[in-house]
Design a protein around this motif. Structure first.
Motif, short mmCIF file in Angstrom:
data_model
loop_
_atom_site.label_atom_id
_atom_site.label_comp_id
_atom_site.label_asym_id
_atom_site.label_seq_id
_atom_site.Cartn_x
_atom_site.Cartn_y
_atom_site.Cartn_z
N CYS A 102 0.85 -1.20 0.00
CA CYS A 102 0.00 0.00 0.00
C CYS A 102 0.88 1.24 0.00
O CYS A 102 1.90 1.30 0.68
CB CYS A 102 -0.91 0.03 1.23
N SER A 103 0.45 2.23 -0.75
CA SER A 103 1.14 3.52 -0.76
C SER A 103 0.75 4.30 0.49
O SER A 103 -0.22 3.97 1.17
CB SER A 103 0.75 4.30 -2.01
N TRP A 132 -17.91 3.82 -4.64
CA TRP A 132 -16.97 4.16 -5.70
C TRP A 132 -15.57 4.12 -5.11
O TRP A 132 -15.29 4.80 -4.13
CB TRP A 132 -17.27 5.56 -6.24
N LEU A 133 -14.72 3.32 -5.71
CA LEU A 133 -13.35 3.18 -5.25
C LEU A 133 -12.43 3.90 -6.23
O LEU A 133 -12.49 3.67 -7.44
CB LEU A 133 -12.98 1.69 -5.17
N ARG A 145 -7.07 -5.94 -10.76
CA ARG A 145 -6.51 -4.59 -10.70
C ARG A 145 -7.46 -3.59 -11.34
O ARG A 145 -8.07 -3.86 -12.36
CB ARG A 145 -5.17 -4.56 -11.42
N LEU A 146 -7.59 -2.42 -10.72
CA LEU A 146 -8.42 -1.35 -11.28
C LEU A 146 -7.80 -0.84 -12.58
O LEU A 146 -6.64 -0.78 -12.73
CB LEU A 146 -8.54 -0.17 -10.32
N GLY A 171 1.49 3.36 -5.96
CA GLY A 171 2.58 2.76 -6.72
C GLY A 171 2.29 1.35 -7.21
O GLY A 171 2.72 0.95 -8.28
N ASN A 172 1.56 0.57 -6.43
CA ASN A 172 1.31 -0.84 -6.77
C ASN A 172 -0.11 -1.10 -7.27
O ASN A 172 -0.46 -2.24 -7.54
CB ASN A 172 1.60 -1.73 -5.56
N GLY A 173 -0.92 -0.08 -7.36
CA GLY A 173 -2.28 -0.26 -7.85
C GLY A 173 -3.25 -0.70 -6.76
O GLY A 173 -2.86 -1.01 -5.64
N THR A 174 -4.53 -0.70 -7.12
CA THR A 174 -5.59 -1.09 -6.21
C THR A 174 -6.32 -2.26 -6.82
O THR A 174 -6.58 -2.28 -8.02
CB THR A 174 -6.55 0.10 -5.98
N PHE A 175 -6.66 -3.24 -6.00
CA PHE A 175 -7.30 -4.47 -6.47
C PHE A 175 -8.63 -4.67 -5.78
O PHE A 175 -8.78 -4.39 -4.59
CB PHE A 175 -6.40 -5.67 -6.18
#
Length: 111
Positions: free
Chosen positions: A78-79, A94-95, A110-111, A101-105
């Motif tokens: 997590c950033s 809504w996410l 992955r988004l 840096g590593n994205g959100t899942f």
């Protein structure tokens, strides 16, 4: 069902003008290596925002300034300021990834 928006933002506040507190119970599971580390009640967090009119939730690793995130995560991927969840007037979450840096899942996607 979670609606996903992928854009970059540099700060947590202000909340989107359209966001509202959810009418149903929502929680966020913090998962590492398939194990749930913590379950966070999103409704409880939003309830604490009533005085400052903030109806979204941010999360990340930035524990040194609690004003920047609502949920401090323990996961190294997590950033510092990772993502935000807001609910619209219909209760749809809504996410938004906040330029992590590593994205959100969501559900391992992955988004």
């Amino acid at each position: 069902e979670i609606t996903v928006v992928t854009t970059t933002m540099s700060c947590r506040r202000p909340s989107p003008s359209w966001s509202r507190a959810p009418q149903h119970a929502w929680s966020l599971d913090e998962i590492k290596h398939g194990n749930i580390l913590n379950t966070h009640s999103l409704n409880s967090i939003i309830q604490t925002h009533k005085n400052n009119d903030n109806s979204c939730i941010t999360f990340g690793r930035i524990a040194d300034d609690p004003a920047l995130v609502d949920i401090v995560t323990a996961h190294e991927s997590c950033s510092r300021l990772h993502a935000r969840i807001a609910f619209d007037k219909g209760g749809t979450p809504w996410l938004r990834d906040l330029g992590s840096g590593n994205g959100t899942f969501v559900n391992e996607k992955r988004l």
